[in-house]
Design an enzyme around this catalytic site. Structure first.
Site, PDB file in Angstrom:
ATOM      1  N   LYS A 100      24.560  59.662  60.664  1.00 33.06           N
ATOM      2  CA  LYS A 100      24.944  58.575  61.591  1.00 33.06           C
ATOM      3  C   LYS A 100      24.962  57.232  60.851  1.00 33.06           C
ATOM      4  O   LYS A 100      25.926  56.485  60.935  1.00 33.06           O
ATOM      5  CB  LYS A 100      23.962  58.509  62.778  1.00 33.06           C
ATOM      6  CG  LYS A 100      23.917  59.792  63.603  1.00 33.06           C
ATOM      7  CD  LYS A 100      23.004  59.672  64.813  1.00 33.06           C
ATOM      8  CE  LYS A 100      21.532  59.493  64.454  1.00 33.06           C
ATOM      9  NZ  LYS A 100      20.933  60.633  63.737  1.00 33.06           N
TER      10      LYS A 100
ATOM     11  N   ARG B 268      19.109  58.073  73.170  1.00 35.69           N
ATOM     12  CA  ARG B 268      18.664  59.422  72.789  1.00 35.69           C
ATOM     13  C   ARG B 268      17.787  60.077  73.842  1.00 35.69           C
ATOM     14  O   ARG B 268      17.128  61.078  73.547  1.00 35.69           O
ATOM     15  CB  ARG B 268      18.071  59.470  71.391  1.00 35.69           C
ATOM     16  CG  ARG B 268      17.002  58.524  71.104  1.00 35.69           C
ATOM     17  CD  ARG B 268      17.087  58.045  69.684  1.00 35.69           C
ATOM     18  NE  ARG B 268      16.609  58.948  68.675  1.00 35.69           N
ATOM     19  CZ  ARG B 268      16.761  58.718  67.367  1.00 35.69           C
ATOM     20  NH1 ARG B 268      17.416  57.645  66.951  1.00 35.69           N
ATOM     21  NH2 ARG B 268      16.282  59.545  66.498  1.00 35.69           N
TER      22      ARG B 268
ATOM     23  N   ARG C 138      17.072  62.269  50.884  1.00 36.80           N
ATOM     24  CA  ARG C 138      17.464  60.891  51.235  1.00 36.80           C
ATOM     25  C   ARG C 138      16.559  59.857  50.566  1.00 36.80           C
ATOM     26  O   ARG C 138      15.351  59.999  50.526  1.00 36.80           O
ATOM     27  CB  ARG C 138      17.403  60.695  52.743  1.00 36.80           C
ATOM     28  CG  ARG C 138      17.709  59.238  53.103  1.00 36.80           C
ATOM     29  CD  ARG C 138      18.019  59.007  54.527  1.00 36.80           C
ATOM     30  NE  ARG C 138      16.959  59.425  55.422  1.00 36.80           N
ATOM     31  CZ  ARG C 138      17.073  59.413  56.754  1.00 36.80           C
ATOM     32  NH1 ARG C 138      18.213  59.045  57.294  1.00 36.80           N
ATOM     33  NH2 ARG C 138      16.088  59.799  57.509  1.00 36.80           N
TER      34      ARG C 138
ATOM     35  N   ARG D  96      11.536  57.429  53.382  1.00 34.69           N
ATOM     36  CA  ARG D  96      11.004  57.146  54.725  1.00 34.69           C
ATOM     37  C   ARG D  96       9.823  58.054  55.048  1.00 34.69           C
ATOM     38  O   ARG D  96       9.841  59.243  54.754  1.00 34.69           O
ATOM     39  CB  ARG D  96      12.110  57.353  55.782  1.00 34.69           C
ATOM     40  CG  ARG D  96      12.934  56.105  56.009  1.00 34.69           C
ATOM     41  CD  ARG D  96      14.152  56.319  56.853  1.00 34.69           C
ATOM     42  NE  ARG D  96      13.944  57.027  58.118  1.00 34.69           N
ATOM     43  CZ  ARG D  96      14.898  57.202  59.027  1.00 34.69           C
ATOM     44  NH1 ARG D  96      16.124  56.714  58.808  1.00 34.69           N
ATOM     45  NH2 ARG D  96      14.670  57.853  60.136  1.00 34.69           N
TER      46      ARG D  96
ATOM     47  N   ARG E  99      11.064  65.962  64.464  1.00 35.43           N
ATOM     48  CA  ARG E  99      12.247  65.208  64.898  1.00 35.43           C
ATOM     49  C   ARG E  99      13.354  66.136  65.370  1.00 35.43           C
ATOM     50  O   ARG E  99      14.055  65.832  66.332  1.00 35.43           O
ATOM     51  CB  ARG E  99      12.746  64.318  63.758  1.00 35.43           C
ATOM     52  CG  ARG E  99      11.845  63.107  63.548  1.00 35.43           C
ATOM     53  CD  ARG E  99      12.020  62.504  62.177  1.00 35.43           C
ATOM     54  NE  ARG E  99      13.306  61.921  61.953  1.00 35.43           N
ATOM     55  CZ  ARG E  99      13.844  61.729  60.745  1.00 35.43           C
ATOM     56  NH1 ARG E  99      13.174  62.100  59.656  1.00 35.43           N
ATOM     57  NH2 ARG E  99      15.018  61.171  60.624  1.00 35.43           N
TER      58      ARG E  99
HETATM   59  P1  AP5 Z   1      21.845  59.390  57.228  1.00 34.70           P
HETATM   60  O1  AP5 Z   1      23.170  58.693  57.359  1.00 34.70           O
HETATM   61  O2  AP5 Z   1      20.680  58.582  56.806  1.00 34.70           O
HETATM   62  O3  AP5 Z   1      21.537  60.241  58.554  1.00 34.70           O
HETATM   63  P2  AP5 Z   1      21.164  59.748  60.013  1.00 34.70           P
HETATM   64  O4  AP5 Z   1      21.878  60.616  60.967  1.00 34.70           O
HETATM   65  O5  AP5 Z   1      21.364  58.262  60.121  1.00 34.70           O
HETATM   66  O6  AP5 Z   1      19.630  60.139  59.994  1.00 34.70           O
HETATM   67  P3  AP5 Z   1      18.344  59.394  60.551  1.00 34.70           P
HETATM   68  O7  AP5 Z   1      17.182  60.165  60.001  1.00 34.70           O
HETATM   69  O8  AP5 Z   1      18.369  57.922  60.236  1.00 34.70           O
HETATM   70  O9  AP5 Z   1      18.506  59.618  62.056  1.00 34.70           O
HETATM   71  P4  AP5 Z   1      17.411  59.529  63.107  1.00 34.70           P
HETATM   72  O10 AP5 Z   1      18.235  59.485  64.337  1.00 34.70           O
HETATM   73  O11 AP5 Z   1      16.364  60.556  63.031  1.00 34.70           O
HETATM   74  O12 AP5 Z   1      16.646  58.177  62.698  1.00 34.70           O
HETATM   75  P5  AP5 Z   1      16.659  56.711  63.307  1.00 34.70           P
HETATM   76  O13 AP5 Z   1      16.571  55.779  62.164  1.00 34.70           O
HETATM   77  O14 AP5 Z   1      17.710  56.520  64.320  1.00 34.70           O
HETATM   78  O15 AP5 Z   1      22.071  60.595  56.178  1.00 34.70           O
HETATM   79  C1  AP5 Z   1      20.985  61.404  55.795  1.00 34.70           C
HETATM   80  C2  AP5 Z   1      21.157  61.822  54.336  1.00 34.70           C
HETATM   81  O16 AP5 Z   1      22.305  62.665  54.225  1.00 34.70           O
HETATM   82  C3  AP5 Z   1      21.419  60.644  53.371  1.00 34.70           C
HETATM   83  O17 AP5 Z   1      20.767  60.898  52.159  1.00 34.70           O
HETATM   84  C4  AP5 Z   1      22.945  60.648  53.172  1.00 34.70           C
HETATM   85  O18 AP5 Z   1      23.312  60.131  51.904  1.00 34.70           O
HETATM   86  C5  AP5 Z   1      23.258  62.126  53.301  1.00 34.70           C
HETATM   87  N1  AP5 Z   1      24.565  62.427  53.890  1.00 34.70           N
HETATM   88  C6  AP5 Z   1      25.134  61.848  54.988  1.00 34.70           C
HETATM   89  N2  AP5 Z   1      26.328  62.430  55.252  1.00 34.70           N
HETATM   90  C7  AP5 Z   1      26.514  63.392  54.309  1.00 34.70           C
HETATM   91  C8  AP5 Z   1      27.549  64.339  54.040  1.00 34.70           C
HETATM   92  N3  AP5 Z   1      28.624  64.424  54.824  1.00 34.70           N
HETATM   93  N4  AP5 Z   1      27.390  65.197  53.019  1.00 34.70           N
HETATM   94  C9  AP5 Z   1      26.287  65.123  52.236  1.00 34.70           C
HETATM   95  N5  AP5 Z   1      25.280  64.246  52.409  1.00 34.70           N
HETATM   96  C10 AP5 Z   1      25.388  63.387  53.441  1.00 34.70           C
HETATM   97  O19 AP5 Z   1      15.284  56.728  64.129  1.00 34.70           O
HETATM   98  C11 AP5 Z   1      14.041  56.783  63.462  1.00 34.70           C
HETATM   99  C12 AP5 Z   1      12.926  56.775  64.487  1.00 34.70           C
HETATM  100  O20 AP5 Z   1      12.975  55.541  65.248  1.00 34.70           O
HETATM  101  C13 AP5 Z   1      12.981  57.879  65.549  1.00 34.70           C
HETATM  102  O21 AP5 Z   1      12.391  59.082  65.130  1.00 34.70           O
HETATM  103  C14 AP5 Z   1      12.202  57.225  66.715  1.00 34.70           C
HETATM  104  O22 AP5 Z   1      10.832  57.263  66.483  1.00 34.70           O
HETATM  105  C15 AP5 Z   1      12.657  55.773  66.630  1.00 34.70           C
HETATM  106  N6  AP5 Z   1      13.859  55.523  67.442  1.00 34.70           N
HETATM  107  C16 AP5 Z   1      15.072  55.077  66.992  1.00 34.70           C
HETATM  108  N7  AP5 Z   1      15.930  54.965  68.015  1.00 34.70           N
HETATM  109  C17 AP5 Z   1      15.250  55.348  69.134  1.00 34.70           C
HETATM  110  C18 AP5 Z   1      15.621  55.482  70.499  1.00 34.70           C
HETATM  111  N8  AP5 Z   1      16.877  55.199  70.919  1.00 34.70           N
HETATM  112  N9  AP5 Z   1      14.681  55.908  71.375  1.00 34.70           N
HETATM  113  C19 AP5 Z   1      13.415  56.177  70.977  1.00 34.70           C
HETATM  114  N10 AP5 Z   1      13.008  56.102  69.701  1.00 34.70           N
HETATM  115  C20 AP5 Z   1      13.926  55.685  68.774  1.00 34.70           C
END
Ligand code: AP5
Length: 223
Positions: free
Chosen positions: A16, A91, A130, A163, A174
């Site tokens: 994402k 989410r 990552r 992270r 997660r």
């Molecule tokens: P990356 O782009 O970093 O993936 P992502 O989907 O953004 O993963 P996240 O771990 O950031 O998502 P998340 O939803 O768990 O975390 P968030 O920060 O929102 O890509 C991942 C890896 O893959 C990278 O190394 C990249 O280079 C590689 N990659 C990407 N595409 C690729 C491809 N096509 N081929 C190969 N490699 C590829 O949330 C974190 C925490 O915050 C949550 O757990 C929660 O505690 C809190 N939080 C955030 N939002 C909320 C909410 N709305 N409600 C409640 N809690 C929340």
């Protein structure tokens, strides 16, 4: 342009953040990542950060009332008038309902929701590789980029780190949280006719192309 407002929905590690950066540049949208906002709050030890940290480190969701409030505040900022791209919100169904209500109140057109589909195995592989930068939003992977902890970011010179929630136990949690609390959001938007699905298991450049076509209803492509 078909949809000025977009939501990227998908499990942790689906890409994402990576592809939001790409779509932001291509489409000129404001990129809003609730995860990035929360991580910044934790780093700055704000009241929000203090409340959120324990949930984030354990791989659990931060309570709805905190996140809904921060999303609404962010969506009210002037840069969102040009259209926005939400990454990591909503989410839970409660968050989706709150967003629908907010958008109706401020008369913003309904968003297009892109459901990013990927296997658990691929997610685990991607998250174990990552690497993040403390200075800028660039997301790296040790499998593809020549970079690891101890190096400096080639974009801004910042510190490269892993992270806390990318540790295997937190990733497992997660993924379970996603299935339990976020998958019902797919159904919520599906029933409202706002959902398109994209397979994101492939190479990054191919996935980016597919997402751009989906996001613009085919009006923009990277060919
Ligand atoms: P990356 O782009 O970093 O993936 P992502 O989907 O953004 O993963 P996240 O771990 O950031 O998502 P998340 O939803 O768990 O975390 P968030 O920060 O929102 O890509 C991942 C890896 O893959 C990278 O190394 C990249 O280079 C590689 N990659 C990407 N595409 C690729 C491809 N096509 N081929 C190969 N490699 C590829 O949330 C974190 C925490 O915050 C949550 O757990 C929660 O505690 C809190 N939080 C955030 N939002 C909320 C909410 N709305 N409600 C409640 N809690 C929340």
């Amino acid at each position: 342009m078909t949809a000025p407002n977009l939501i990227l929905l998908g499990p942790p590690g689906a890409g994402k953040g990576t592809h939001a950066e790409y779509l932001e540049k291509k489409m000129g949208l404001a990129h809003i990542s609730t995860g990035d906002i929360l991580r910044q709050a934790v780093a700055e030890v704000t009241e929000l950060g203090k409340k959120a940290q324990q949930y984030m480190d354990a791989g659990q969701l931060v309570p709805d009332e905190l996140v809904i409030e921060l999303a609404k505040e962010r969506l009210a900022k002037p840069d969102c008038a040009r259209g926005w791209l939400l990454d990591g919100f909503p989410r839970t169904v409660a968050q989706a309902q709150a967003l629908t209500k907010f958008m109706a109140e401020v008369k913003i057109p309904a968003p297009l929701v892109i459901n990013m589909v990927i296997s658990d195995e691929e997610v685990i592989g991607r998250l174990s590789g990552r690497r993040m930068c403390r200075g800028c939003p660039t997301i790296f992977n040790v499998e593809r980029d020549d970079i690891d902890v101890g190096d400096s970011c080639p974009v801004c010179g910042g510190e490269i780190y892993i992270r806390t929630d990318d540790q295997p136990a937190a990733v497992k949690e997660r993924l379970q949280v996603y299935k339990r609390q976020t998958e019902p959001v797919i159904e919520y938007y599906g029933q409202r006719g706002q959902l398109v699905t994209v397979d994101v298991e492939g190479e990054q450049a191919d996935v980016a192309r597919c997402l751009l076509v989906a996001a613009t209803g085919g009006e923009m492509s990277d060919e």
